[in-house]
Write a protein that holds these residues in place. Structure first.
Motif, short mmCIF file in Angstrom:
data_model
loop_
_atom_site.label_atom_id
_atom_site.label_comp_id
_atom_site.label_asym_id
_atom_site.label_seq_id
_atom_site.Cartn_x
_atom_site.Cartn_y
_atom_site.Cartn_z
N TRP A 127 -37.35 -15.37 72.82
CA TRP A 127 -36.39 -16.06 73.69
C TRP A 127 -36.83 -16.13 75.15
O TRP A 127 -36.26 -16.91 75.94
CB TRP A 127 -35.01 -15.42 73.55
CG TRP A 127 -34.30 -15.91 72.32
CD1 TRP A 127 -34.37 -15.39 71.05
CD2 TRP A 127 -33.46 -17.07 72.23
NE1 TRP A 127 -33.61 -16.15 70.19
CE2 TRP A 127 -33.05 -17.18 70.88
CE3 TRP A 127 -33.02 -18.01 73.15
CZ2 TRP A 127 -32.21 -18.20 70.44
CZ3 TRP A 127 -32.18 -19.03 72.72
CH2 TRP A 127 -31.78 -19.10 71.38
N LYS A 133 -31.93 -18.41 76.99
CA LYS A 133 -30.78 -19.20 76.54
C LYS A 133 -31.24 -20.56 76.02
O LYS A 133 -32.28 -21.08 76.45
CB LYS A 133 -29.76 -19.39 77.67
CG LYS A 133 -30.28 -20.13 78.87
CD LYS A 133 -29.20 -20.22 79.95
CE LYS A 133 -29.69 -21.00 81.17
NZ LYS A 133 -28.63 -21.11 82.20
N LEU A 199 -21.84 -22.15 72.62
CA LEU A 199 -22.67 -21.54 73.64
C LEU A 199 -21.90 -21.38 74.94
O LEU A 199 -22.15 -20.44 75.70
CB LEU A 199 -23.91 -22.38 73.87
CG LEU A 199 -24.84 -22.47 72.64
CD1 LEU A 199 -25.93 -23.49 72.87
CD2 LEU A 199 -25.43 -21.11 72.33
#
Length: 202
Positions: A127, A133, A199
């Protein structure tokens, strides 16, 4: 990329074949959902590598067979597969019997464990390439869809440096899409709004 709409079906990304229920389910429940579980990440990495040169649906149909053949995608167990186990896999009609891809899966399991040891988890490592994100892409037409990105280029390059196999930028971008590092649902697809809302609440 365009969308496909039939009778009472919601609007979906055009690559979804509505005649294949398992494909529809994959699109509606998994594709683009952020994944942080390491075993699931290893599963997607292995399946994306197996897909090279083939359609994703070809691999998706064999997913349960892969889970059985590759110890439910436990990288510790897969990394311990020896030549005899690799030979057995080559005779397994339930998976893609490609010697290089099978060898890559076993090799990548060992490399996966090395990354876990260095970063605490493969998720932490993976990530970082998108700043932790998901990237929200705006897909309104075929011209907006891509096969690679600067992030997949960097991710791929680093994986290769670490000794991973079958991890070209196109394969890794598909991996990023599958694991929700990027949201590439068409802007009119019902899942696009759902993922954005998910999200936002996270």
């Amino acid at each position: 990329m365009s969308t496909e709409l039939k009778s009472n079906e919601p609007c979906r990304c055009s690559w979804v074949d509505l005649s294949k229920p398992d494909y529809v389910t994959y699109h509606d429940t998994e594709w683009g959902v952020p994944v942080h579980d390491d075993n699931k990440l290893f599963e997607f990495l292995t399946l994306e590598a197996a897909q090279a040169g083939l359609s994703w649906y070809t691999v998706l149909k064999k997913r349960d067979n892969y889970r059985a053949a590759f110890a439910n995608f436990d990288p510790v167990q897969v990394a311990a597969f020896d030549d005899a186990r690799a030979a057995e896999l080559l005779q397994n009609p339930g998976i893609i019997r490609n010697r290089l891809k099978i060898a890559a899966a076993i090799n990548n399991a060992a490399r996966f464990l090395e990354v876990q040891a260095e970063f605490g988890s493969f998720s932490n490592y993976q990530w970082q390439f998108v700043g932790g994100k998901p990237q929200q892409n705006s897909i309104a037409s075929p011209a907006d869809f891509r096969a690679t990105s600067p992030e997949s280029d960097a991710f791929s390059k680093d994986l290769k440096k670490r000794g991973f196999k079958f991890v070209g930028s196109t394969i890794i971008y598909a991996h990023m899409q599958a694991c929700g590092m990027v949201n590439d649902h068409h802007q009119d697809c019902f899942r696009n709004a759902e993922l954005i809302n998910l999200l936002t609440r996270a």
